[in-house]
Scaffold this active site. Structure first.
Site, mmCIF file in Angstrom:
data_model
loop_
_atom_site.group_PDB
_atom_site.id
_atom_site.type_symbol
_atom_site.label_atom_id
_atom_site.label_comp_id
_atom_site.label_asym_id
_atom_site.label_seq_id
_atom_site.Cartn_x
_atom_site.Cartn_y
_atom_site.Cartn_z
ATOM 1 N N GLU A 130 0.723 -1.378 -0.116
ATOM 2 C CA GLU A 130 0.052 -0.087 0.018
ATOM 3 C C GLU A 130 0.932 1.327 -0.009
ATOM 4 O O GLU A 130 2.223 1.078 0.557
ATOM 5 C CB GLU A 130 -0.941 0.039 0.879
ATOM 6 N N CYS A 134 3.638 8.526 0.973
ATOM 7 C CA CYS A 134 3.936 7.362 1.689
ATOM 8 C C CYS A 134 4.194 6.027 1.086
ATOM 9 O O CYS A 134 3.206 5.503 0.451
ATOM 10 C CB CYS A 134 3.407 7.390 3.172
ATOM 11 N N CYS A 166 6.018 -7.609 6.863
ATOM 12 C CA CYS A 166 7.062 -7.201 7.621
ATOM 13 C C CYS A 166 7.469 -8.115 8.483
ATOM 14 O O CYS A 166 6.246 -8.750 9.299
ATOM 15 C CB CYS A 166 6.999 -5.714 8.286
ATOM 16 N N CYS A 205 6.172 -5.733 15.750
ATOM 17 C CA CYS A 205 6.072 -4.652 16.721
ATOM 18 C C CYS A 205 4.350 -4.814 17.024
ATOM 19 O O CYS A 205 3.622 -5.034 15.859
ATOM 20 C CB CYS A 205 6.014 -3.344 16.104
ATOM 21 N N CYS A 220 1.364 -2.584 15.428
ATOM 22 C CA CYS A 220 1.425 -2.510 13.970
ATOM 23 C C CYS A 220 0.776 -3.527 13.206
ATOM 24 O O CYS A 220 0.869 -4.795 13.174
ATOM 25 C CB CYS A 220 2.659 -2.399 13.507
ATOM 26 N N GLY A 231 6.812 -2.455 5.940
ATOM 27 C CA GLY A 231 7.974 -2.875 5.544
ATOM 28 C C GLY A 231 9.109 -2.213 6.677
ATOM 29 O O GLY A 231 8.800 -0.998 6.838
ATOM 30 N N GLU A 232 9.968 -2.837 6.759
ATOM 31 C CA GLU A 232 11.291 -2.197 7.403
ATOM 32 C C GLU A 232 12.481 -2.052 6.195
ATOM 33 O O GLU A 232 13.185 -3.060 5.763
ATOM 34 C CB GLU A 232 11.931 -3.200 8.562
ATOM 35 N N SER A 287 12.049 5.934 7.549
ATOM 36 C CA SER A 287 11.576 5.548 8.957
ATOM 37 C C SER A 287 11.934 4.083 9.299
ATOM 38 O O SER A 287 11.719 3.026 8.294
ATOM 39 C CB SER A 287 10.057 5.732 9.221
ATOM 40 N N SER A 322 11.693 4.812 14.735
ATOM 41 C CA SER A 322 10.512 4.596 15.474
ATOM 42 C C SER A 322 10.977 4.190 17.081
ATOM 43 O O SER A 322 11.158 2.725 17.313
ATOM 44 C CB SER A 322 9.792 3.600 14.995
ATOM 45 N N LEU A 323 11.054 5.178 17.946
ATOM 46 C CA LEU A 323 11.551 4.837 19.337
ATOM 47 C C LEU A 323 10.553 4.091 20.223
ATOM 48 O O LEU A 323 10.638 3.108 20.614
ATOM 49 C CB LEU A 323 12.337 6.003 19.759
ATOM 50 N N HIS A 324 9.256 4.915 20.352
ATOM 51 C CA HIS A 324 8.352 4.462 21.088
ATOM 52 C C HIS A 324 8.448 4.450 22.515
ATOM 53 O O HIS A 324 7.377 4.250 23.421
ATOM 54 C CB HIS A 324 7.568 3.610 20.521
ATOM 55 N N ASN A 377 -3.026 4.858 15.954
ATOM 56 C CA ASN A 377 -4.184 4.333 15.092
ATOM 57 C C ASN A 377 -4.465 2.890 15.567
ATOM 58 O O ASN A 377 -3.874 2.162 15.587
ATOM 59 C CB ASN A 377 -3.804 4.723 13.691
ATOM 60 N N CYS A 423 -0.662 5.639 9.587
ATOM 61 C CA CYS A 423 0.380 5.067 10.027
ATOM 62 C C CYS A 423 0.129 3.602 10.926
ATOM 63 O O CYS A 423 -0.793 3.671 11.607
ATOM 64 C CB CYS A 423 1.305 5.666 11.058
#
Ligand code: SAH
Ligand code: SF4
Length: 348
Positions: A94, A107, A114, A118, A121, A165-166, A197, A220-222, A296, A339
């Site tokens: 996407e 984007c 992936c 996480c 996600c 994906g990463e 990212s 992407s620390l979080h 989200n 996201c």
């Protein structure tokens, strides 16, 4: 007909020259072929009108052009557009067009699915099917660019690799695509308008530094707490915050670039003042910008977005430490384009 055709978008200009020479064609034709591929975005060799039919036939026998087919457009009430890209093997990834007052952002995805899992996600639930080729990554931008023009008469100003994906687990293809997006031989966009990212893989971040990349890096620390981060980001078990910090210091020294941290605020999980303190402490070693992102929903009952007053207190604390903080409004939620919501659901 050759049994194994090759993806021509993996070839450099020099490779094409060599191929033409070995087929008794003039080397200068390589620049024309290259221009058709990367600048004029042709999807089949027959579109190459200044290339002779016999040469087009040779190219056609040896190679294919790995383009992507947009389908299933969904338009949000905030004008964000999500689309699926159908790939040659029928997989779907996407992409999203996010128009706003001062910019319009594409984007794009770097992998089909992936495998980093996480927990917050939707893409993470899919597992990994395969890496995208450089051509597939590049052509998502081309298609979103066309869409921005057709629908809103807008030029694309920014690109974020924040889709599925990463990107650092598909390093070579992502870098090749980035190079062509910013090259004059391709889309000629400034690398300062491109952001990659990543979940934060220390070894690969050092490689980005050694390759002296010019585009922006977002992590992407979080959470800046080792135990908490491992709890909802399994990748942290083998790539500790300490080793990430060391890689980011190296990255900043080599490139001089400021680092962006994405921080997703999750109710009761990483949004306390103690969490904000951990974050401020973690940021002391290099210049950073923090993007606070709203969660989200992806259907996992464990996660909810933080309360507005908790978000405010978190942001106020960081600002009191003189940190650069932006609070990102979520876009396209009504069409699952925000996201973390990209999962290429069938029939949606
Ligand atoms: N794999 C890369 C890039 C794709 S994810 C990465 O993890 O950075 C793009 C961004 O969306 C990341 O910052 C990710 O943490 C964030 N994200 C994932 N799930 C989300 C969700 N449910 N709500 C908000 N952001 C989410
Ligand atoms: Fe993969 Fe990024 Fe989603 Fe984590 S947040 S599962 S790394 S796409």
């Amino acid at each position: 007909m050759k049994e194994e055709k090759r993806d021509i978008l993996t070839l450099s200009l020099d490779d094409i020259k060599k191929f033409l020479e070995s087929n008794n064609e003039k080397a200068f034709r390589a620049a024309q072929v290259y221009e058709w591929l990367w600048k004029k975005h042709c999807r089949s060799f027959d579109e190459m009108s200044n290339i002779s039919k016999p040469l087009r036939d040779i190219l056609n026998t040896e190679f294919f052009i790995q383009a992507v087919k947009p389908e299933n457009l969904q338009i949000s009430k905030d004008k964000t557009i999500k689309l699926a890209f159908r790939l040659f093997d029928n997989s779907l990834v996407e992409g999203v067009l996010i128009p706003s007052e001062d910019r319009s952002t594409a984007c794009i995805s770097s992998q089909v699915g992936c495998n980093l899992g996480c927990e917050f996600c939707a893409t993470g639930k899919l597992g990994l099917k395969r890496n995208l080729s450089a051509g597939e990554i590049y052509h998502q931008v081309v298609e979103i660019m066309k869409l921005a023009k057709d629908k809103y008469d807008l030029s694309l100003t920014n690109i974020v690799l924040m889709g599925m994906g990463e990107p650092l687990l598909n390093y070579d293809n992502v870098l090749k695509a980035m190079e062509m997006i910013s090259s004059d031989k391709g889309l000629g966009m400034s690398p300062q308008r491109i952001t990659l990212s990543t979940v934060g893989l220390p070894r690969m971040i050092k490689r980005l530094a050694d390759d002296n990349i010019k585009f922006n890096l977002a992590i992407s620390l979080h959470s800046a707490n080792e135990k908490k981060r491992s709890d909802f980001m399994p990748v942290n078990n083998h790539n500790s915050l300490e080793s990430l910090k060391e890689a980011l210091i190296y990255f900043n020294k080599k490139t001089g670039q400021r680092i962006t941290f994405e921080y997703l605020l999750l109710n009761g999980i990483n949004d306390s003042l103690a969490d904000a303190k951990d974050l401020a402490e973690y940021c002391k070693s290099f210049p950073v910008k923090i993007n606070i992102i709203e969660y989200n929903t992806t259907g996992n009952p464990r996660f909810n977005k933080s309360m507005p007053r908790v978000t405010d207190a978190f942001v106020t604390f960081l600002k009191s430490k003189n940190m650069v903080v932006n609070v990102r409004r979520s876009r396209g939620q009504d069409i699952d384009a925000a996201c973390g919501q990209l999962a290429a659901k069938k029939g949606k």
